[in-house]
Scaffold this active site. Structure first.
Site, short mmCIF file in Angstrom:
data_model
loop_
_atom_site.label_atom_id
_atom_site.label_comp_id
_atom_site.label_asym_id
_atom_site.label_seq_id
_atom_site.Cartn_x
_atom_site.Cartn_y
_atom_site.Cartn_z
N PRO A 142 -32.20 10.27 -45.88
CG PRO A 142 -33.34 11.40 -47.59
CD PRO A 142 -33.54 10.38 -46.50
CB THR A 172 -29.59 -3.42 -50.88
OG1 THR A 172 -28.55 -2.68 -50.28
CG2 THR A 172 -28.98 -4.47 -51.80
CD GLU A 381 -25.35 -4.80 -43.59
OE1 GLU A 381 -25.09 -5.43 -42.56
OE2 GLU A 381 -26.03 -5.27 -44.53
#
Ligand code: CAA
Length: 397
Positions: A142, A172, A381
């Site tokens: 976070p 993911t 990414e």
């Protein structure tokens, strides 16, 4: 107008790529797979935020989940360009399916292959290649996004285990039951922090007590790809699940992201290509002022710019993939590929919506999905800003 453009024929426009016969075969295989198993369902999955679990074994059977793994691990042992061509085909059908393929092939399987013990490789790689298990990667938290080295999840050694506590973000397919998660945590002591050298990587699986799936994100795009927080609560990880050397986890993550960013670039180009195809077909069918709108230069110039940007992004991507396969360091080029391809995806999807006009703004046609899906390629990414940081640093290296 009828809504016939949910699965546009692709405008490939890749004639300048010096592709081998095998690469063309892989590209065709992926295009056919996507046309049958992915494209017809993409709009529905997006609408329902549905991750179709049967896709994982199906993609494994077809070879798409072990593209870069050696045959000894049931992989296809392909070169990077072949993998990226296949990924672009899948992304042109559905960006959510593509991110699953990209994360799995680029990050966890590569990390295990390059750095893990033989015992870990033997346990996980072949089932991952066959689609019996799906790989995930947990770096962000976070409060640790672009500044990845500031992550705070803590691992403490306890006999023949490590005990992990912390929250990882943006994982993911973190909900997948047969997940093999490559998770980073600090292994330095709270009173003797070692910065990026105090980070290690562990193989974590959902069956380990203390593994909990947290908040599921309700995303703008990539809605068929479940993105969750994963919480470690006194999670006990066997000591042999430490990947490589203690304290090297950050370097492993950065090296793997050099590879991962090529996958995201291919995904972005796939989205862009689908948007171009849809816009091209629409401009052919849509009549205004008594003629197809493709006759107007305003539309022709847009289509030309869209095609040119895709072709140039793809050329750099495959040059970089070839350099990588020659063993060259491609950190800066990998960032350039992702930066250019993701900005291309946003540009092309935005122009596609503009060409569709009002029809581009409604869910009857796929271009609004392409625009929503494209945005994240500029974020995950490593944001476009981080890619520029990496490129600028390399200019002075
Ligand atoms: N290859 C090898 N080593 C590398 C490297 C690379 N590409 N990049 C950095 N390193 C090494 C450095 O050499 C350095 O080692 P030494 O101390 O021995 O010299 C060490 O790693 C630390 O590097 P930096 O000092 O450059 O680290 P930094 O804290 O300044 O951060 C950064 C650099 C580029 C900003 C990095 O933090 C970064 O890439 N941030 C973005 C994170 C990111 O991409 N997160 C995405 C998570 S995954 C995801 O998005 C979800 C998904 O899966 C789809």
């Amino acid at each position: 107008m009828s809504a016939t453009l949910t699965s546009p024929e692709v405008v490939a426009f890749d004639g300048v790529l010096p592709l081998t016969e095998t690469q063309r075969d892989i590209q065709r295989l992926a295009r056919d797979f996507a046309a049958e198993h992915v494209a017809p369902f993409a709009a529905e999955w997006d609408r329902d935020q549905r991750f179709e679990p049967s896709l994982v074994p199906r993609m494994g059977e077809a070879g798409f989940l072990g593209m870069l793994l050696p045959e000894a691990y049931d992989g296809l042992a392909l070169d990077t360009s072949s993998y990226l061509l296949a990924l672009e085909e899948i992304a042109a059908a559905d960006a959510s399916t593509a991110v699953m393929m990209s994360v799995h092939n680029s990050l966890p399987t590569q990390m295990l292959l390059r750095y893990a013990s033989d015992a870990l490789k033997d346990r996980y790689l072949a089932p991952m290649a066959r689609g019996e298990r799906l790989g995930g990667f947990a770096l962000s938290e976070p409060d640790a996004g672009s500044d990845a080295a500031s992550l705070r999840a803590q691992a403490v050694r306890d006999g023949d285990h490590w005990v992990l506590n912390g929250t990882k973000s943006w994982v993911t397919h973190g909900t997948y039951p047969d997940l093999v998660l490559l998770a980073t945590a600090r292994t330095d002591a709270p009173d003797a922090r070692r910065g990026s050298k105090g980070i290690s990587t562990f193989v974590v699986t959902p069956d380990m007590p203390g593994f909990r799936v947290g908040k599921k994100e309700n995303k703008m795009g990539l809605r068929a790809s479940p993105t969750v927080q994963v919480v470690f609560e006194d999670l006990r990880v066997p000591a042999e699940n430490l990947v490589g050397e203690e304290g090297q986890g950050f370097v492993y993550a950065m090296q793997s992201l050099d590879h991962g960013r090529l996958g995201i670039a291919a995904q972005a180009l796939g989205i862009a290509r689908a948007a171009l195809s849809a816009a091209r077909d629409y401009a052919d069918q849509r009549k205004q002022f008594g003629q197809p709108i493709r006759n107007f230069q305003a539309i022709q110039f847009k289509l030309a710019d869209m095609a040119s940007r895709i072709a140039s992004g793809r050329a750099l991507l495959h040059q970089t993939a070839a350099a990588k396969d020659r063993g060259e360091r491609v950190t800066a080029y990998s960032s350039m590929c992702k930066l250019l391809a993701s900005e291309t995806a946003m540009f092309v999807a935005d122009e596609a919506v503009q060409i569709f006009g009002g029809y581009g703004y409604v869910k009857e046609y796929p271009v609004e999905r392409y625009l929503r899906d494209a945005k994240v390629t500029e974020i995950y990414e490593g944001t476009s800003e981080i890619q520029r940081v990496v490129i600028a640093r390399e200019l002075y290296a």
